[in-house]
Scaffold this motif. Structure first.
Motif: not given
Length: 131
Positions: A76-87, A89-91, A125-131
């Motif tokens: 829960e913690r890592v996904v929340t942070i990842g969705l906010r800060e990761s590209d 590939q990391d996701l 990951i499926a969203s076009p907004a993801a890096n």
């Protein structure tokens, strides 16, 4: 009547097959040490190391509520942070790790917190907004 029975049945299904107190002493000690070490890894920011230790504890005592709670809280913690800060590939890597945990057994595969985290990652990951 029936609703209470369903809740009791669900609690029984979620309980470990063997009570913690009935495990051999060395298994209990190893389990406790794995959780403590995992907690330390979490504090130091070593998420991969913590996850490995929590999963090893879970495998020693499947469906143990302490191990499950730590695995869920970590994701829960890592996904929340990842969705906010990761590209993307990391996701994707994070989702692969989570999918590995979901594949451990049917119990973890149906844990609401883990399924929700997996769905959140898949959507991003499926969203076009993801890096």
């Amino acid at each position: 009547g029936y609703v209470a029975y369903d809740r009791i049945e669900a609690r029984i299904a979620a309980a470990p097959a063997v009570a913690f107190a009935d495990l051999p002493a060395d298994t209990r000690a190893q389990f406790t040490q794995l959780l403590q070490d995992g907690d330390k890894f979490t504090q130091y920011g070593d998420v991969a190391g913590a996850l490995d230790l929590f999963v090893r504890a879970y495998q020693l005592h499947p469906r143990n509520p302490e191990a499950v709670a730590r695995i869920e809280a970590l994701f829960e913690r890592v996904v929340t942070i990842g969705l906010r800060e990761s590209d993307r590939q990391d996701l994707t890597t994070l989702k692969e790790n989570l999918d590995g945990v979901l594949a451990i057994d049917d119990f973890l595969a149906h844990r609401a917190a883990l399924v929700k985290a997996d769905e959140r990652l898949a959507a991003r990951i499926a969203s076009p907004a993801a890096n």
